[in-house]
Design a protein around this motif. Sequence first.
Motif, short mmCIF file in Angstrom:
data_model
loop_
_atom_site.label_atom_id
_atom_site.label_comp_id
_atom_site.label_asym_id
_atom_site.label_seq_id
_atom_site.Cartn_x
_atom_site.Cartn_y
_atom_site.Cartn_z
N VAL A 1 0.80 -1.43 0.14
CA VAL A 1 -0.09 -0.17 -0.12
C VAL A 1 0.81 1.10 -0.03
N LEU A 2 0.67 1.96 -1.12
CA LEU A 2 1.45 3.29 -1.09
C LEU A 2 0.62 4.46 -0.58
N GLU A 3 -0.74 4.41 -0.74
CA GLU A 3 -1.43 5.50 -0.29
C GLU A 3 -2.81 4.76 -0.03
N GLY A 4 -3.56 5.23 1.11
CA GLY A 4 -4.98 5.06 1.37
C GLY A 4 -5.21 4.63 2.33
N GLU A 5 -6.48 4.62 3.00
CA GLU A 5 -6.98 4.08 4.37
C GLU A 5 -7.11 2.49 4.40
N CYS A 6 -5.83 1.95 4.69
CA CYS A 6 -5.84 0.45 4.83
C CYS A 6 -5.26 0.22 6.18
N SER A 7 -5.90 -0.83 6.80
CA SER A 7 -5.26 -1.06 8.22
C SER A 7 -4.02 -1.75 8.14
N GLY B 1 -12.33 -4.08 -1.27
CA GLY B 1 -13.38 -3.10 -1.08
C GLY B 1 -13.58 -2.69 0.25
N ARG B 2 -14.60 -1.95 0.33
CA ARG B 2 -14.98 -1.49 1.58
C ARG B 2 -15.62 -2.28 2.44
N GLY B 3 -16.21 -3.48 2.11
CA GLY B 3 -17.04 -4.26 2.79
C GLY B 3 -16.21 -5.12 3.82
N ASN C 1 -10.85 1.49 3.90
CA ASN C 1 -11.70 2.29 4.40
C ASN C 1 -12.01 3.69 3.86
N ASP C 2 -12.92 3.84 2.84
CA ASP C 2 -12.92 4.96 1.98
C ASP C 2 -14.25 4.99 1.33
#
Length: 216
Positions: free
Chosen positions: A9-15, A29-31, A39-40
């Motif tokens: 992951v380079l960019e983004g709301e990941c855990s 996905g978001r689910g 989570n976006d």
Amino acid sequence: MTENAILLVLEGECSRKNWELSRDEMLIGRGDDCDIVVNDRQISRHHAKIMRAADGYTLVDLDSKNGTFLNGQQLTGESRPLQDGDQIGVALSCRMVFVDADATAPLTAFSAYRPEIRMDKAAKRVWVMGKEILPPLSLAQYTLLELLFDHDGGVVSREEIVSTVWADVAAEGVSEQAIDALARRLRERIAELDPETQYVITVRGHGFRLENFSKT
């Protein structure tokens, strides 16, 4: 080295910062039922899927609302094979790198490359990948870039560009060609320092947006 490929992951709301592709199908996905959760709100509940077969991995968009991109090109329904180093964009808010199981380069080699634009608004100075644009941008180029920058990846309409860049000119006095020419010249100036990355994106029928991967 892992026997499975990895998404970094380079960019983004990941855990998590990396995901091992350990199953034959990995849902993005978001689910909550997804294997790779982003989570976006721009991300569809079931957005895309990575599939593993004997001959490698493929990526497919699941008819998402905001699209899935492979190396900057939007997928249109067909599955596409993944190769080591490919960049995956999930909507406009998450960017990942596919690291093949046979990759010899360390993960830090991928994470070190983070395209970015930074601005000093008071001095009207701009840096791309840590290098200042010199000579400076023209006033019109700088104004357009600052407008796109402030929208934080959102789309800026042509009407808003006209009212901001050409504030003293009646809207009907600014042609579509003039707007396109300004955006093209701005791209060219940025490309002088980073020719590998497209930062100013045309959103057909709407306007333009800035892809700024490392904005903080």
